[in-house]
Scaffold this motif. Structure first.
Motif, PDB file in Angstrom:
ATOM      1  N   SER A 172       0.838  -1.075   0.082  1.00 17.21           N
ATOM      2  CA  SER A 172      -0.001  -0.017   0.114  1.00 17.21           C
ATOM      3  C   SER A 172       0.770   1.265   0.309  1.00 17.21           C
ATOM      4  O   SER A 172       0.153   2.347  -0.147  1.00 17.21           O
ATOM      5  N   GLY A 173       2.021   1.094   0.288  1.00 15.48           N
ATOM      6  CA  GLY A 173       2.984   2.291   0.199  1.00 15.48           C
ATOM      7  C   GLY A 173       3.207   2.640   1.609  1.00 15.48           C
ATOM      8  O   GLY A 173       4.160   3.566   1.855  1.00 15.48           O
ATOM      9  N   ALA A 174       2.552   2.306   2.576  1.00 17.23           N
ATOM     10  CA  ALA A 174       2.652   2.600   3.863  1.00 17.23           C
ATOM     11  C   ALA A 174       3.450   1.501   4.753  1.00 17.23           C
ATOM     12  O   ALA A 174       3.521   0.336   4.538  1.00 17.23           O
ATOM     13  N   SER A 175       4.251   1.775   5.872  1.00 17.63           N
ATOM     14  CA  SER A 175       4.927   0.927   6.629  1.00 17.63           C
ATOM     15  C   SER A 175       3.903   0.278   7.528  1.00 17.63           C
ATOM     16  O   SER A 175       2.896   0.541   7.987  1.00 17.63           O
ATOM     17  N   SER A 176       4.468  -1.004   8.161  1.00 16.87           N
ATOM     18  CA  SER A 176       3.372  -1.856   9.001  1.00 16.87           C
ATOM     19  C   SER A 176       2.996  -1.026  10.211  1.00 16.87           C
ATOM     20  O   SER A 176       2.105  -1.098  10.705  1.00 16.87           O
TER      21      SER A 176
END
Length: 533
Positions: free
Chosen positions: A62-66
């Protein structure tokens, strides 16, 4: 099915199985152990059949970190301060030199005569900042010299020129521990400090530049000799008393040992007669974090951004040693500053915020180089017989090398000056294989016949055999443990002194640790007042 058709069908199925080895494995395993399909993902089975490891489908990115990035407000504050200081440096380059460290108005004693130092350096001239309270009597016999802790200024009590409360405000005044109705109290900023006395931030008269780390190594005894130059200028031949706590307690003893005929009584609180490994280790750690701050620049940071991050950390380490575990248990326990928020790597527990605040208050109010030099002088302190004899031999040798005016006798730079630095030798230090054995042998040799304090220390304090001495310690002190004050008292008594008063405050009496001497007016102040009568 006809034979040719069956053969064709088998070949086609085999071809599909070979093109998909996992199917072959699953088929084979399922045929033998249909109730254990989990084995189809076993790495050992996969490797046995030469199959690549099985992986589930990768998650869609999604382009975001966990997890979100953590905030670091403590580092933001350091960066902001660096930027502010950088801006101030640029402004000062246009408007003039940076302001001096100061604790307010003081009197200044200037000495034009050179001062030869214990480790071979020389100060061609020097200043001592001092303040005083009470009136000196006609024969100047009521003077008390008050010695400071490591980073304190001469401002022990408020004055007309500086109305800010001093660091011993509640101990000095009419009817108090240092009674200004009876005594004239003088307090100096130590040589090597930054509150008016000559130190690393001062100007070297030889070239008009700041000393920085060209300043020579100091000892407690060097500082005391400079103080007695001040007393000479004031016409004080003999002190009524020499009083000090912490580093000041060390200097108070040194004053009596160096000038036994010029000191009447001695008060040493939470000090020692020789620095011991634990306190040396703690000060070493403080110096290391300071010197490893890139802004320290080997001591030549004047006019630039000072090593404020290193100073903050050094002060936090020091603060850990100044107070006690029992007090912190009562005061902070395991409480967090804001339990409603998740934990953070920046100050989070109350004890962390306390240490952070202590570092913040200090990091721009004291010269970093002064911290290095004065704390090193504390490490070198040793009133034992052997250390005193070694210092005397060095001073005799150096006095022949230096001329009266502080220059080398032959007109060149003295070899002694090169040794006065904060650098390590070319070859790193190594622990000797027999160091433990030799250390044990030295300790056995140094023990007095009666099994009391070290014989070396008993002889080193012998000059005080007839001086009334008050020694105080605090059970909760971890920087200067109470056994070090007992060592002083026992060494004095073994040397024949029958005028030793020794008090040790229990944890029930004081939980403030080393800082008790700053806070306990009743026990510490009361003992001093009774002793000086």
């Amino acid at each position: 099915m006809k034979a040719p058709a069956r053969i064709a069908s088998s070949l086609q199925q085999a071809s599909r199985s070979v093109s998909n080895p996992s199917r072959l494995i699953r088929s084979h395993v399922a045929a033998r152990t249909p109730a254990m399909p989990v084995l189809t993902q076993s790495p050992s089975v996969q490797l046995a059949f030469g199959e690549r490891q099985l992986h589930s489908q990768p998650p869609k990115r999604s382009g975001a970190s966990s997890n979100p990035a953590m905030a670091f407000p403590c580092l933001d504050a350091l960066e902001t301060r660096s930027a502010t200081l950088e801006s101030q440096v640029r402004s000062r380059s246009e408007s003039g030199p940076e302001p001096s460290y100061t604790a307010g108005a003081t009197q200044i004693y200037h000495c034009d005569e050179p001062l030869l130092l214990d480790w071979g350096g020389v100060l061609p001239e020097f200043d001592i900042a001092y303040e005083s309270w009470g009136r000196m009597n006609a024969d100047r016999s009521n003077v008390i010299l008050l010695h400071t802790g490591l980073s304190a200024s001469s401002h022990a009590h408020s004055t007309a020129e500086n109305t800010q409360p001093g660091w011993w405000e509640r101990f000095i005044g009419p009817g108090l521990a240092l009674d200004t109705d009876k005594y004239h109290i003088i307090c100096t900023n130590v040589l090597g400090g930054c509150y008016g006395s000559t130190g690393p931030s001062s100007i070297d008269p030889a070239d008009g530049q700041r000393y920085a780390t060209r300043f020579p190594i100091l000892t407690m005894e060097d500082m005391v000799r400079a103080q007695f130059r001040l007393l000479d200028s004031l016409g004080v031949n003999k002190l009524y008393a020499s009083v000090g706590s912490s580093m000041g307690g060390m200097q108070s003893l040194a004053a009596g040992v160096l000038f036994p005929d010029r000191v009447g009584r001695i008060v040493s609180i939470s000090g020692c007669a020789r620095s011991h490994p634990y306190s040396i280790a703690m000060r070493h750690t403080q110096r290391q974090v300071l010197m490893m701050d890139p802004n320290w620049n080997r001591g030549f940071y004047y006019g630039q951004v000072p090593p404020h991050a290193g100073m903050k950390l050094a002060r936090e380490i020091a603060t850990v040693t100044y107070r006690s575990g029992p007090e912190w248990e009562q005061r902070f326990a395991r409480r967090r500053a804001d339990p409603s928020k998740p934990p953070a790597l920046c100050p989070d527990f109350l004890i962390e915020t306390y240490l952070d605040h202590a570092g913040e208050k200090f990091c721009l109010t004291y010269d970093p180089n002064s911290l290095l030099y004065v704390s090193k002088a504390m490490d070198l302190f040793d009133l034992g017989r052997d250390a005193q004899r070694a210092a005397e031999a060095r001073r005799e040798r150096f006095s022949r090398e230096w001329g009266v005016d502080g220059a080398a006798a032959d007109g060149s730079s003295s070899s002694a000056a090169a040794a006065c630095s904060l650098t390590l030798p070319d070859k790193p230090y190594e622990e000797q294989p027999d160091s433990l054995e030799s250390s044990s042998a030295a300790e056995e040799k140094d023990v007095s016949p009666s099994g009391g304090p070290p014989a070396d220390l008993v002889e080193g304090l012998a000059a005080l055999w007839n001086h009334p001495v008050l020694v105080m310690g605090v059970a909760s002190d971890i920087l200067f443990p109470a056994w070090q004050q007992r060592e002083i008292a026992e060494a004095l008594r073994h040397g024949g002194n029958r005028n030793v008063a020794h008090y040790e405050l229990s944890e029930e009496q004081s939980l403030f640790g080393h800082d008790t001497f700053l806070l306990d007016v009743k026990n510490v102040g009361g003992a001093i007042q009774n002793f000086l009568r």
